[in-house]
Design an enzyme around this catalytic site. Structure first.
Site, PDB file in Angstrom:
ATOM      1  N   CYS A   2      -7.929  13.081 -11.091  1.00  0.00           N
ATOM      2  CA  CYS A   2      -8.325  12.802 -12.467  1.00  0.00           C
ATOM      3  C   CYS A   2      -7.672  13.841 -13.373  1.00  0.00           C
ATOM      4  O   CYS A   2      -7.141  14.846 -12.911  1.00  0.00           O
ATOM      5  CB  CYS A   2      -9.839  12.893 -12.610  1.00  0.00           C
ATOM      6  SG  CYS A   2     -10.724  11.867 -11.437  1.00  0.00           S
ATOM      7  N   ARG A  27      -2.522  10.822 -14.148  1.00  0.00           N
ATOM      8  CA  ARG A  27      -3.325  11.359 -13.054  1.00  0.00           C
ATOM      9  C   ARG A  27      -4.413  10.398 -12.590  1.00  0.00           C
ATOM     10  O   ARG A  27      -5.009  10.585 -11.527  1.00  0.00           O
ATOM     11  CB  ARG A  27      -3.984  12.676 -13.490  1.00  0.00           C
ATOM     12  CG  ARG A  27      -3.006  13.731 -13.909  1.00  0.00           C
ATOM     13  CD  ARG A  27      -3.718  14.979 -14.357  1.00  0.00           C
ATOM     14  NE  ARG A  27      -4.391  15.622 -13.254  1.00  0.00           N
ATOM     15  CZ  ARG A  27      -3.809  16.503 -12.438  1.00  0.00           C
ATOM     16  NH1 ARG A  27      -2.574  16.852 -12.644  1.00  0.00           N
ATOM     17  NH2 ARG A  27      -4.478  17.036 -11.447  1.00  0.00           N
ATOM     18  N   TRP A  75      -9.544   8.689 -11.768  1.00  0.00           N
ATOM     19  CA  TRP A  75      -9.128   7.937 -10.579  1.00  0.00           C
ATOM     20  C   TRP A  75     -10.347   7.946  -9.675  1.00  0.00           C
ATOM     21  O   TRP A  75     -10.722   8.977  -9.133  1.00  0.00           O
ATOM     22  CB  TRP A  75      -7.930   8.619  -9.911  1.00  0.00           C
ATOM     23  CG  TRP A  75      -7.351   7.830  -8.780  1.00  0.00           C
ATOM     24  CD1 TRP A  75      -6.376   6.867  -8.865  1.00  0.00           C
ATOM     25  CD2 TRP A  75      -7.678   7.939  -7.393  1.00  0.00           C
ATOM     26  NE1 TRP A  75      -6.094   6.367  -7.617  1.00  0.00           N
ATOM     27  CE2 TRP A  75      -6.872   7.002  -6.695  1.00  0.00           C
ATOM     28  CE3 TRP A  75      -8.572   8.722  -6.659  1.00  0.00           C
ATOM     29  CZ2 TRP A  75      -6.933   6.840  -5.312  1.00  0.00           C
ATOM     30  CZ3 TRP A  75      -8.639   8.550  -5.284  1.00  0.00           C
ATOM     31  CH2 TRP A  75      -7.817   7.612  -4.629  1.00  0.00           C
ATOM     32  N   ASN A 101     -12.580  16.971 -11.920  1.00  0.00           N
ATOM     33  CA  ASN A 101     -11.488  16.475 -11.080  1.00  0.00           C
ATOM     34  C   ASN A 101     -11.700  17.064  -9.695  1.00  0.00           C
ATOM     35  O   ASN A 101     -11.799  18.284  -9.553  1.00  0.00           O
ATOM     36  CB  ASN A 101     -10.140  16.934 -11.650  1.00  0.00           C
ATOM     37  CG  ASN A 101      -8.986  16.617 -10.711  1.00  0.00           C
ATOM     38  OD1 ASN A 101      -9.045  15.654  -9.949  1.00  0.00           O
ATOM     39  ND2 ASN A 101      -7.945  17.431 -10.755  1.00  0.00           N
ATOM     40  N   GLY A 102     -11.766  16.197  -8.683  1.00  0.00           N
ATOM     41  CA  GLY A 102     -11.959  16.681  -7.314  1.00  0.00           C
ATOM     42  C   GLY A 102     -13.084  15.921  -6.644  1.00  0.00           C
ATOM     43  O   GLY A 102     -13.444  14.819  -7.077  1.00  0.00           O
ATOM     44  N   GLU A 481      12.480   5.799   1.331  1.00  0.00           N
ATOM     45  CA  GLU A 481      12.153   6.050  -0.070  1.00  0.00           C
ATOM     46  C   GLU A 481      12.385   4.777  -0.905  1.00  0.00           C
ATOM     47  O   GLU A 481      11.590   4.457  -1.791  1.00  0.00           O
ATOM     48  CB  GLU A 481      12.990   7.224  -0.597  1.00  0.00           C
ATOM     49  CG  GLU A 481      12.869   7.512  -2.079  1.00  0.00           C
ATOM     50  CD  GLU A 481      11.458   7.861  -2.548  1.00  0.00           C
ATOM     51  OE1 GLU A 481      10.546   7.985  -1.731  1.00  0.00           O
ATOM     52  OE2 GLU A 481      11.274   7.962  -3.777  1.00  0.00           O
ATOM     53  N   LYS A 485       9.469   2.955  -3.098  1.00  0.00           N
ATOM     54  CA  LYS A 485       9.598   2.737  -4.547  1.00  0.00           C
ATOM     55  C   LYS A 485       9.221   1.292  -4.877  1.00  0.00           C
ATOM     56  O   LYS A 485       8.471   1.018  -5.806  1.00  0.00           O
ATOM     57  CB  LYS A 485      11.034   2.985  -5.040  1.00  0.00           C
ATOM     58  CG  LYS A 485      11.445   4.410  -5.208  1.00  0.00           C
ATOM     59  CD  LYS A 485      10.808   5.137  -6.356  1.00  0.00           C
ATOM     60  CE  LYS A 485       9.533   5.820  -6.063  1.00  0.00           C
ATOM     61  NZ  LYS A 485       9.327   6.844  -5.151  1.00  0.00           N
ATOM     62  N   GLU A 488       5.340   0.464  -4.180  1.00  0.00           N
ATOM     63  CA  GLU A 488       4.300   1.072  -5.022  1.00  0.00           C
ATOM     64  C   GLU A 488       4.303   0.550  -6.453  1.00  0.00           C
ATOM     65  O   GLU A 488       3.264   0.531  -7.095  1.00  0.00           O
ATOM     66  CB  GLU A 488       4.327   2.604  -4.973  1.00  0.00           C
ATOM     67  CG  GLU A 488       5.487   3.289  -5.605  1.00  0.00           C
ATOM     68  CD  GLU A 488       5.439   4.814  -5.454  1.00  0.00           C
ATOM     69  OE1 GLU A 488       4.357   5.399  -5.331  1.00  0.00           O
ATOM     70  OE2 GLU A 488       6.527   5.418  -5.468  1.00  0.00           O
ATOM     71  N   HIS A 504      13.997  -4.561  18.646  1.00  0.00           N
ATOM     72  CA  HIS A 504      12.846  -4.215  19.501  1.00  0.00           C
ATOM     73  C   HIS A 504      11.538  -4.754  18.933  1.00  0.00           C
ATOM     74  O   HIS A 504      10.465  -4.331  19.340  1.00  0.00           O
ATOM     75  CB  HIS A 504      12.779  -2.696  19.693  1.00  0.00           C
ATOM     76  CG  HIS A 504      13.994  -2.155  20.383  1.00  0.00           C
ATOM     77  ND1 HIS A 504      14.275  -2.403  21.703  1.00  0.00           N
ATOM     78  CD2 HIS A 504      15.045  -1.432  19.906  1.00  0.00           C
ATOM     79  CE1 HIS A 504      15.426  -1.831  22.025  1.00  0.00           C
ATOM     80  NE2 HIS A 504      15.918  -1.244  20.948  1.00  0.00           N
ATOM     81  N   LYS A 603      -0.884  10.006  -9.785  1.00  0.00           N
ATOM     82  CA  LYS A 603       0.286  10.864  -9.576  1.00  0.00           C
ATOM     83  C   LYS A 603       0.012  12.020  -8.618  1.00  0.00           C
ATOM     84  O   LYS A 603       0.802  12.302  -7.739  1.00  0.00           O
ATOM     85  CB  LYS A 603       0.708  11.417 -10.942  1.00  0.00           C
ATOM     86  CG  LYS A 603       1.926  12.303 -10.899  1.00  0.00           C
ATOM     87  CD  LYS A 603       3.170  11.473 -10.789  1.00  0.00           C
ATOM     88  CE  LYS A 603       4.425  12.315 -10.699  1.00  0.00           C
ATOM     89  NZ  LYS A 603       5.515  11.535 -10.105  1.00  0.00           N
TER      90      LYS A 603
HETATM   91  C1  AGP Z   1       5.883   8.697  -4.769  1.00  0.00           C
HETATM   92  O1  AGP Z   1       6.453   7.804  -5.621  1.00  0.00           O
HETATM   93  C2  AGP Z   1       4.445   8.767  -4.690  1.00  0.00           C
HETATM   94  N1  AGP Z   1       3.744   8.348  -5.785  1.00  0.00           N
HETATM   95  C3  AGP Z   1       3.820   9.666  -3.669  1.00  0.00           C
HETATM   96  O2  AGP Z   1       4.225   9.209  -2.416  1.00  0.00           O
HETATM   97  C4  AGP Z   1       4.079  11.180  -3.767  1.00  0.00           C
HETATM   98  O3  AGP Z   1       5.412  11.454  -3.464  1.00  0.00           O
HETATM   99  C5  AGP Z   1       3.128  11.907  -2.809  1.00  0.00           C
HETATM  100  O4  AGP Z   1       1.809  11.641  -3.171  1.00  0.00           O
HETATM  101  C6  AGP Z   1       3.373  13.392  -2.765  1.00  0.00           C
HETATM  102  O5  AGP Z   1       3.124  13.995  -3.998  1.00  0.00           O
HETATM  103  P1  AGP Z   1       3.565  15.471  -4.284  1.00  0.00           P
HETATM  104  O6  AGP Z   1       5.062  15.512  -4.202  1.00  0.00           O
HETATM  105  O7  AGP Z   1       3.067  15.764  -5.654  1.00  0.00           O
HETATM  106  O8  AGP Z   1       2.955  16.341  -3.233  1.00  0.00           O
END
Ligand code: AGP
Length: 608
Positions: A2, A27, A75, A101-102, A481, A485, A488, A504, A603
């Site tokens: 959050c 966030r 969140w 937050n937490g 990666e 992308k 997500e 396999h 994020k």
């Molecule tokens: C990537 O697009 C993500 N949203 C996610 O996988 C991110 O890379 C991951 O949560 C790690 O975050 P950080 O680099 O802030 O530790």
């Protein structure tokens, strides 16, 4: 996960808080709320959904009067995302409002105890216990109430509290969750991230775990866990407010994709001095370096995928064994680690809970910890023995782009640096790679320019509901990666497979019309990848190839083509990921997805 923000000044707080929440919305965006003290009562406005809903509901804050307040963008962890569970939460007597937050891990026990004492709970959140505890412990001394409350809490939190006392008092407390104080002129602030502070001030104080602060318009006082005043250093934020704004782009993600050549340059160039790589915070003696017998890279999500690229490059150049471990797994394993292990921890935010836990676990077993982090002053940066910052600037889109490429850039530099220090690279190769590093911003820009028409392709292919990514060696690392992308932000099922593994099992899924994105930049295995293209095409698949721009062979075989400029081979992932980022972006746009705020994500994953 959050975002929290607080303000104490001599002007209306609500508009400042709402603006701060907009800047923290990456966030979490399940709900938003503010609480502002007008001297007589604490007024709360909160609503499900985006900060814009809160802004509409309060007429940009004009309906909520007062000079001291707190705000929250959520969140959800405990309780559904709805108006009632939205923060701030009030104590029963209305004297305290809290944002959090937490996760308060012992909230169930506290809730039971407080209920037995007669406190009425309105929400399903873990946070509400904090408001009631403050009420329970308040006997005229707010500092004592804060300390007694903190002593009862287990878990991670950054908390903002506004207290109806005098004309309103503002407090902030931190335990394993980011919290930064901002020093203004005649007004002061706190926030989960400097992004909410830079419009007002660049002078900040990073709170440590266990510390709490009282903020007034005139100043702030920081206390340690025992209530003793702590003198804190003031840091200066290195970037401007524009860096955290869209700058004319429709989405932060697109802006951040376009910024990559410049971010690469900002990360790499200052570390090349007289044609030598210099890491100011990673200056081990020869003996220390030679004693390293293995490297473990740990991270989550894209940061882990950057680590996958790093593994290939470090092993290739340094001949030191490297493994890449998911932080969420490593933290609960019984890994074989000792003083000879170099642990490389990668994180854009520097606040990812699993990565922090893995770091602590490995450090306690003797590993030397090198962190590659973007956010200055973050928890991971503080816990590590050495830090190499990526200078990507603020990354706002939930889907990382420039965060990832700057992480890969640092890993590439580190591989060259280590190979040289270990005596495993000749000077001709070293010079060639340094020259190639200088060329990379241009190559990354060319990757952008070559793929400007990816939008049309994305439109044509956006109907696919599952997409396979295949490749070998570093191509495979980039597939991971590329697939993340796409999944997500577009919600298309996308998964990366080592091309040689297809037969396999996975090839059973390939049928007429399946889309197989094939990465074929890794020259030594190009012919093998071509055979994989033949195999999937024989089963009716449509192939989208990502390959060097001048590779005619692949153009004749693939149905569609995303060109990549030729680079020094170990740097190819830096250029190769760019068309995949653009492809994901335009597919998501075509499908009408909320690109910067994908569903269910946030994020910075500060909870387990
Ligand atoms: C990537 O697009 C993500 N949203 C996610 O996988 C991110 O890379 C991951 O949560 C790690 O975050 P950080 O680099 O802030 O530790």
């Amino acid at each position: 996960m959050c975002g929290i923000v607080g303000f104490s000044g001599t002007r209306e707080a609500a508009a400042v808080l709402i603006d701060g929440l907009r800047r923290l919305e990456y966030r979490g965006y399940d709900s938003a709320g503010i609480a502002v003290c007008d001297g007589e009562r604490i007024n709360v406005a909160k609503v499900k959904g985006y900060v814009k809903n809160l802004a509409e509901m309060t007429h940009d804050g004009a309906d909520i009067r007062g000079f001291v307040g707190i705000g929250h963008t959520r969140w959800a962890t405990h309780g559904a995302p709805n108006d009632v569970n939205a923060h701030p939460h009030l104590s029963s007597d209305g004297r305290f409002a809290v944002v959090h937050n937490g996760i308060i891990e012992n909230y169930a026990l506290l809730r039971q105890e407080l209920t037995e004492r007669g406190y009425k709970f309105l929400s399903d959140t873990d946070t509400e216990v904090v408001a009631h505890l403050l009420e329970l412990y308040y006997a005229g001394d707010m500092k004592k109430a804060i300390m007694k409350t903190a002593a009862r809490l287990e878990g991670s939190y950054s908390l903002g509290v506004v207290c109806l006392d005098g004309s309103g008092r503002l407090f902030a407390m931190r335990e394993q969750s980011p919290l930064i104080l901002g020093l203004g002129v005649g007004e002061n602030y706190f926030a989960s991230d400097v992004a909410a502070l830079v419009p007002h001030t660049k002078n900040v104080i990073y709170l440590e775990d266990g510390e709490f602060a009282e903020l007034t318009p005139e100043g702030m006082t920081v206390y340690d866990v025992t209530g003793h005043e702590v003198k804190k250093p003031v840091s200066r934020v290195a970037w401007d407010v524009e860096a955290a704004e869209k700058g004319g782009y429709e989405h932060f993600m697109l802006k951040e994709i376009m910024e990559q050549p410049a971010c690469f340059k900002a990360t790499v160039e200052p570390r090349i001095k007289n044609d030598r790589i210099v890491f100011e915070d990673f200056d081990l003696t020869d003996g220390e370096l030679k004693s390293i017998d293995k490297i473990i890279i740990t991270a989550c999500g894209s940061a882990g995928y950057a680590g996958q690229v790093g593994r290939y490059v470090i092993e290739e150049l340094c001949r030191v064994p490297v493994t890449v471990e998911l932080a969420s797994e490593l933290r609960y394993r019984n890994p074989i680690i000792d003083e000879k292990t170099l642990l490389i921890v990668i994180s854009q935010s520097g606040e990812t809970a699993d990565t922090i836990a893995a770091l602590k676990e490995c450090k306690s077993r003797g590993a030397r910890v090198l962190a590659i982090v973007n956010v200055v002053g973050s928890t991971i940066a503080k816990l590590a023995d050495h830090v190499i910052y990526t200078w990507a600037g603020p990354e706002i889109a939930v889907a990382t782009t420039k965060g990832y490429t700057t992480q890969v850039a640092v890993l590439d530099m580190l591989a060259i640096y280590l190979a040289d220090r270990l005596g495993r690279m000749d000077s001709v190769t070293y010079e060639r790679l340094i020259t190639a590093l200088h060329d990379m911003p241009g190559k990354m820009q060319r990757a952008i320019d070559l793929n400007r028409n990816v939008k049309k392709l994305a439109k044509r292919l956006s109907h696919h509901n599952d997409i396979y990514f295949i490749g070998r060696n570093m191509d495979y690392a980039v597939c991971m990666e590329g697939a993340l992308k796409l999944k997500e932000i577009s919600y298309i099922f996308a998964e990366a497979y080592a091309a040689g593994e297809l037969k396999h099992g996975t090839i059973a899924l390939v049928e007429q019309g399946s889309l197989v994105v094939t990465l074929a930049c890794y020259e030594p295995l190009f012919d093998k990848t071509m055979s994989n293209i033949e195999e999937v095409k024989a089963r009716g698949a449509q192939v989208l190839a990502v390959a060097p721009e001048d590779n005619k062979k692949i153009v004749s075989k693939a149905d569609d083509f995303l060109p990549v400029p030729r680079t020094e081979p170990i740097f190819t992932p830096l250029a190769q990921i760019i068309p995949l980022q653009l492809f994901a972006y335009y597919v998501a746009k075509e499908r009408g997805c909320d690109i910067d705020k994908p569903k269910n994500l946030a994020k910075s994953v500060t909870v387990e």
